[in-house]
Every structure is written in structure tokens, then in C-alpha cells.
Design a protein around this motif. Structure first.
Motif, mmCIF file in Angstrom:
data_model
loop_
_atom_site.group_PDB
_atom_site.id
_atom_site.type_symbol
_atom_site.label_atom_id
_atom_site.label_comp_id
_atom_site.label_asym_id
_atom_site.label_seq_id
_atom_site.Cartn_x
_atom_site.Cartn_y
_atom_site.Cartn_z
ATOM 1 N N ASP A 174 10.323 13.538 -1.840
ATOM 2 C CA ASP A 174 9.102 13.331 -2.622
ATOM 3 C C ASP A 174 7.955 12.862 -1.717
ATOM 4 O OD1 ASP A 174 7.594 13.173 -5.037
ATOM 5 O OD2 ASP A 174 7.816 10.988 -4.981
ATOM 6 N N PHE A 175 8.278 11.942 -0.796
ATOM 7 C CA PHE A 175 7.244 11.467 0.146
ATOM 8 C C PHE A 175 6.718 12.646 0.975
ATOM 9 C CE2 PHE A 175 5.590 9.938 4.121
ATOM 10 C CZ PHE A 175 4.889 8.790 3.783
ATOM 11 N N MET A 176 7.639 13.482 1.471
ATOM 12 C CA MET A 176 7.224 14.606 2.326
ATOM 13 C C MET A 176 6.345 15.590 1.534
ATOM 14 S SD MET A 176 10.871 14.928 4.280
ATOM 15 C CE MET A 176 10.881 16.644 4.515
ATOM 16 N N ARG A 177 6.676 15.794 0.257
ATOM 17 C CA ARG A 177 5.907 16.726 -0.591
ATOM 18 C C ARG A 177 4.513 16.199 -0.899
ATOM 19 N NH1 ARG A 177 10.602 17.932 -3.499
ATOM 20 N NH2 ARG A 177 10.307 16.030 -4.683
ATOM 21 N N ARG A 178 4.417 14.890 -1.232
ATOM 22 C CA ARG A 178 3.148 14.394 -1.813
ATOM 23 C C ARG A 178 2.363 13.442 -0.914
ATOM 24 N NH1 ARG A 178 3.472 11.687 -7.149
ATOM 25 N NH2 ARG A 178 5.503 10.792 -6.574
ATOM 26 N N TYR A 179 3.038 12.804 0.055
ATOM 27 C CA TYR A 179 2.350 11.711 0.767
ATOM 28 C C TYR A 179 2.386 11.830 2.282
ATOM 29 C CZ TYR A 179 2.426 9.576 -3.819
ATOM 30 O OH TYR A 179 2.240 9.331 -5.146
ATOM 31 N N ASP A 180 2.599 13.039 2.783
ATOM 32 C CA ASP A 180 2.677 13.150 4.240
ATOM 33 C C ASP A 180 1.364 12.727 4.911
ATOM 34 O OD1 ASP A 180 4.632 13.766 6.269
ATOM 35 O OD2 ASP A 180 3.248 15.338 6.902
ATOM 36 N N GLY A 234 0.803 -1.226 0.000
ATOM 37 C CA GLY A 234 0.000 0.000 0.000
ATOM 38 C C GLY A 234 0.830 1.267 0.000
ATOM 39 N N GLY A 235 2.154 1.142 0.163
ATOM 40 C CA GLY A 235 3.027 2.336 0.166
ATOM 41 C C GLY A 235 3.039 2.984 -1.218
ATOM 42 N N PRO A 236 3.306 4.301 -1.274
ATOM 43 C CA PRO A 236 3.278 4.997 -2.568
ATOM 44 C C PRO A 236 4.535 4.772 -3.407
ATOM 45 C CG PRO A 236 3.885 6.515 -0.832
ATOM 46 C CD PRO A 236 3.612 5.199 -0.151
#
Ligand code: PYC
Length: 332
Positions: free
Chosen positions: A39-45, A24-26
């Protein structure tokens, strides 16, 4: 409106939670694990807050995702999340990830006995010892760690003026040791340590520009390490690490231990090869050691090792339902 499903392995390292998301991770963009973190911090926090905060998590919750390595010399890449944000590196998290990933056959190390991890802070080697089909212990060779600032002045309302060192061990840690106004963490309740830690962290971030010399995206203090005398036989020292709004690490904190090893070595208090057994607020222990000296930019640094253990506690299928008003969690 969508329902996002995450399959997790839940466990703990020396008492502190580790939630390893195995499905389920992006998908993340980036050439390196450090770029994927951004990228995770920008889009998936929102995934982090949904999985870490109440009502699906709690103040101490901490977790990780696995990705294919971006480096030739690593078996797998790790992305760390916790209530304070998306960490460059997490020691207790790594020990839990390695334990659960190996016990569930999620990774096959190129060299049996050592799992090489591509983390946002750099390469971390995890040597492990099996006991039957269980991982009995994990020893991390952590990223180079160093004393960043010594004898920094700070102020906390109930303690007055403090003098402390700030060291890096995968995250930056202000290390508060015995001095006028502060004797031992045992003199304070957990709630007081949390409140004082938050105030100290805010003070330091307001007054000092704390930036990793080789990676400007690793900056600021998000933790605070209170020290004290140990309670258990065999421990060298105790510590309580604040993170997030109100968490106190139940483990002895792997990156905090690495920072403290670097600080003690820089101050001539810990020799190469000498054990430093760090005890947590619940009495669990990590064995830390300075393996060798190195440099990070202009800073004399060390390569630290940290040994601990973890246990798998259960399977968890978590739903983030957009129709739930608390889908992204909350902190109190
Ligand atoms: O073990 O490095 C660690 C850690 C960081 C925050 C909580 N635990």
C-alpha cells in the motif's frame, strides 16, 4: 498545495544512516505488514523519495516508520524505506530503529530485553543490551535466510564472465567472491564498485526470475554484495553492498550478512554457532551467526543472528512543500 511535515530521529548504525520518522507517516491499509508495504509503495512512494533523496537525504539515506503490530507475537511493526525502494527487511535499519525507539521511550517491549518486530519479511526479534539509558548493542534474530541460486553465470563489462551465488537474507543478494577476473573489492574505487554493481544487478534481473518461494512480492535483486579480505583484527571477511543508484552501505549490511551466512552454511563453510564477523567498507563490524537450520518452502535455510550497534545523532523536522520543485527529491 500543501506542506507535509515529518518529525524524525536521525542516527546511524555502524556508519550507515537511519532516519526514523516518528510523526507524519501515512495511515496504511493492509491486514499484514507485507500488505502495508504494498500500500505504501502504491500510494506514498513520494514520501520515501522526498525523505531519502537529495536535497533532504543522500545516496545512502535509509529510514523507517513505526506502526502498530499486525501480529499477536510482536510489539511493533516497521516499514523500511531507502533510496532503492521500500525494503521487505533492513538489518542496519532495524538496529537503528530499535536503539532510537528504546532510547526515546517510543516502545515498551512485552518482555524486557527483547523487542519483537513485525516486518514485511516476517518476524524479527531484537535482543538489546542497555548501558545506563543508552542501548549498547542489538542482536537481531532475522527472518529465515537461504541460498537461492548457486554458481549463477553473469557478465559485467570490466570483469568479464562471473560466477556467483544469490542468497536471501531479507532481500536477495548476488555475492561476488574471488575468481578469475575479480580478486577483492579493495582493487576498485567506490565509484567502480557502484558502476559494476548496477550493471550486475541489471544483468541478473534481465536473465533470472528471482522470487521468494513464499512471497511473490519479494522479487528481484536491488543490491549487490562485493566481497574482500578484511582489514581489521577479528573480522572474518569484508563486504561492500550497493543499493539505489549510487549507494555503498557504510555498515556491514544486516540482510546482506544474513544472506552470506546462509550461503556459507549451505556450502559447508560455516557451522551452526560459529561467529562470522562481517566488516564494512569503513571497517565497522557486525557479528553474524547461524542459530539453527530450517526450511523456506523447498529450500534448506538457516535462522541467522546479526549483532551491531547504533547511535542517535539528532532531531530533524523535515518539510515536503508541494511548492518546491524538488519536493520529491532527485538522484544523480
Ligand atoms: O543492513 O540490511 C541492511 C541494509 C540493506 C540495505 C542497506 N543496508
Amino acid at each position: 498545495m500543501a506542506v507535509h511535515e515529518f518529525e524524525c530521529l536521525d542516527g546511524h548504525t555502524c556508519g550507515n544512516p537511519v532516519r526514523l520518522v516518528v510523526n507524519g507517516g501515512p495511515q496504511l491499509e493492509g491486514e499484514t505488514q507485507a500488505e502495508r508495504r504494498l500500500d505504501f509503495m502504491r500510494r506514498y512512494d513520494w514520501i520515501r523519495t522526498g525523505l531519502m533523496f537529495e536535497p533532504r537525504g543522500h545516496a545512502q539515506m535509509s529510514g523507517a516508520f513505526l506502526y502498530p503490530s499486525t501480529r499477536e507475537d510482536c510489539d511493533i511493526a516497521v516499514l523500511y524505506i531507502e533510496t532503492s525502494g521500500c525494503l521487505p527487511m533492513c538489518g542496519h535499519g532495524t538496529i537503528g530503529v530499535v536503539t532510537m525507539a528504546l532510547e526515546h521511550g517510543l516502545v515498551t517491549p512485552a518482555t524486557p530485553g527483547v523487542l519483537n518486530l513485525d516486518t514485511p519479511a516476517g518476524k524479527v526479534a531484537a535482543r538489546y543490551r542497555m548501558d545506563g539509558d543508552k542501548v549498547a548493542a542489538v542482536t537481531l534474530t532475522n527472518v529465515p535466510s537461504f541460498l537461492y541460486l548457486r554458481d549463477v553465470e553473469a557478465e559485467v563489462s570490466v570483469l568479464g564472465r562471473l560466477r556467483l551465488d544469490i542468497a536471501y537474507g531479507g532481500n536477495f543478494y548476488p555475492i561476488v567472491e574471488t575468481q578469475p577476473g575479480y580478486r577483492d573489492m579493495a582493487d576498485f574505487s567506490p565509484a567502480q564498485l557502484v558502476a559494476m554493481g548496477r550493471e550486475l544487478r541489471e544483468y541478473l534481473n534481465r536473465h533470472y526470475d528471482i522470487v521468494h518461494p513464499l512471497d511473490p512480492n519479494i522479487r528481484g535483486v536491488r543490491h549487490c554484495l562485493w566481497t574482500g579480505a578484511p582489514k581489521n583484527i577479528g573480522s572474518s571477511a569484508a563486504n561492500a553492498v550497493l543499493y539505489g543508484e549510487s549507494a555503498l552501505d557504510r555498515s556491514p549490511c544486516g540482510t546482506g550478512t544474513s544472506a552470506r551466512l546462509a550461503q556459507r552454511h549451505a556450502r559447508g563453510l560455516l557451522a551452526i554457532g560459529e561467529d562470522f564477523v562481517h566488516e564494512s567498507i569503513i571497517g565497522s563490524q557486525f557479528i553474524g551467526r547461524v542459530l539453527e537450520e530450517t526450511r523456506v518452502g523447498d529450500y534448506p535455510a538457516i535462522v541467522p543472528s546479526v549483532q551491531g550497534w547504533a547511535r542517535f545523532t539528532g532531531y530533524n523536522r523535515i518539510l515536503l512543500d508541494d511548492a518546491d520543485p524538488y519536493v520529491h527529491g532527485f538522484e544523480v
